[in-house]
Design an enzyme around this catalytic site. Structure first.
Site, mmCIF file in Angstrom:
data_model
loop_
_atom_site.group_PDB
_atom_site.id
_atom_site.type_symbol
_atom_site.label_atom_id
_atom_site.label_comp_id
_atom_site.label_asym_id
_atom_site.label_seq_id
_atom_site.Cartn_x
_atom_site.Cartn_y
_atom_site.Cartn_z
ATOM 1 N N HIS A 148 5.533 -10.571 -7.522
ATOM 2 C CA HIS A 148 4.761 -11.789 -7.234
ATOM 3 C C HIS A 148 3.274 -11.459 -7.085
ATOM 4 C CE1 HIS A 148 8.578 -13.798 -6.601
ATOM 5 N NE2 HIS A 148 7.976 -14.929 -6.269
ATOM 6 N N HIS A 197 9.236 -7.974 1.170
ATOM 7 C CA HIS A 197 8.475 -6.835 0.660
ATOM 8 C C HIS A 197 7.835 -6.064 1.809
ATOM 9 C CE1 HIS A 197 8.577 -6.987 -3.678
ATOM 10 N NE2 HIS A 197 8.319 -8.282 -3.673
#
Length: 233
Positions: A148, A197
């Site tokens: 992302h 993450h």
């Protein structure tokens, strides 16, 4: 030797020098972060920041008001493959309609190349998602680097630099590029907030994404100088 160096610097424009510095810094930063990702135990830098986004002693509860979690889900979607493909496809179709096929191809190569590079890097490092906190969204791919964060940088910076070339005045150019950078940063922060993450994943995604976007910008600039991009109508 000194005169030759000064002559070279005089020939290079500031934006080109800045792009070169971003590429060099991005590559260096990514290499350093890759060492963190390959460590057998999580770095204190990663764990402390990840836990800072959760309430003390409750790794399953994010900080902030209840609406903030929903806002972060919305922001993170701006870096999803489906949204980035939609934005890129819309831009490419528009460029084809106004008969700018070379520019359309350049954007496709930049974004598709960034996607391929991100996938290769994930497989090469093979880092699992963090288990220190609960995931607030479902993810099944590998963790390093953040796709992302990387693809947001590649897509929004590429499109922002393209748009800036056609905008009048320095203020509007700075505004568009700042908006692209801000969107990229927000998407990365949302990935940490949602717990999917490690911070080093996001930083690595930014490093790789900014470096790739600047490399593509340099290629576009070279093609522009050779009258390939702007004169394809």
């Amino acid at each position: 030797m000194k005169n030759a160096a000064n002559a070279l610097l005089n020939r290079l424009e500031f934006p080109v020098l800045l792009a070169g510095l971003v590429i060099a810094g991005g590559l260096w930063g990514f290499e350093e972060l890759m060492e963190v990702a390959r460590a057998t135990t999580p770095h204190a830098f990663d764990t402390e920041i990840l836990l800072a986004f959760r309430q003390a002693g409750q790794p399953g509860v994010p900080i902030g008001a209840p609406w903030l979690e929903g806002a972060m889900r919305d922001i993170t979607s701006l870096g999803s493959v489906s949204v980035l493909v939609l934005v890129t496809a819309a831009t490419i179709i528009y460029l084809l309609l106004i008969r700018r096929p070379a520019t359309a191809v350049l954007i496709f190569v930049a974004v598709a190349g960034g996607q391929a590079l991100s996938s290769l890097l994930k497989v090469g490092v093979d880092r699992p998602r963090p288990e220190l906190v609960s995931h607030l969204v479902t993810e099944t791919s590998l963790s390093f680097p953040s796709g992302h964060a990387m693809l947001s940088a590649v897509t929004y910076l590429t499109l922002g630099s393209l748009a800036a070339r056609f905008l009048p005045g320095r203020t509007t150019k700075v505004y568009v590029l700042s908006l692209a950078v801000l969107t990229t940063l927000l998407v990365g922060v949302s990935r940490i907030y949602l717990g999917v993450h490690w911070p080093s994943d996001v930083l690595a995604g930014w490093c790789a994404g900014f470096a790739w976007a600047m490399l593509c910008w340099l290629v576009a600039r070279l093609l522009q100088r050779r009258k390939v991009v702007d004169n394809d109508a």
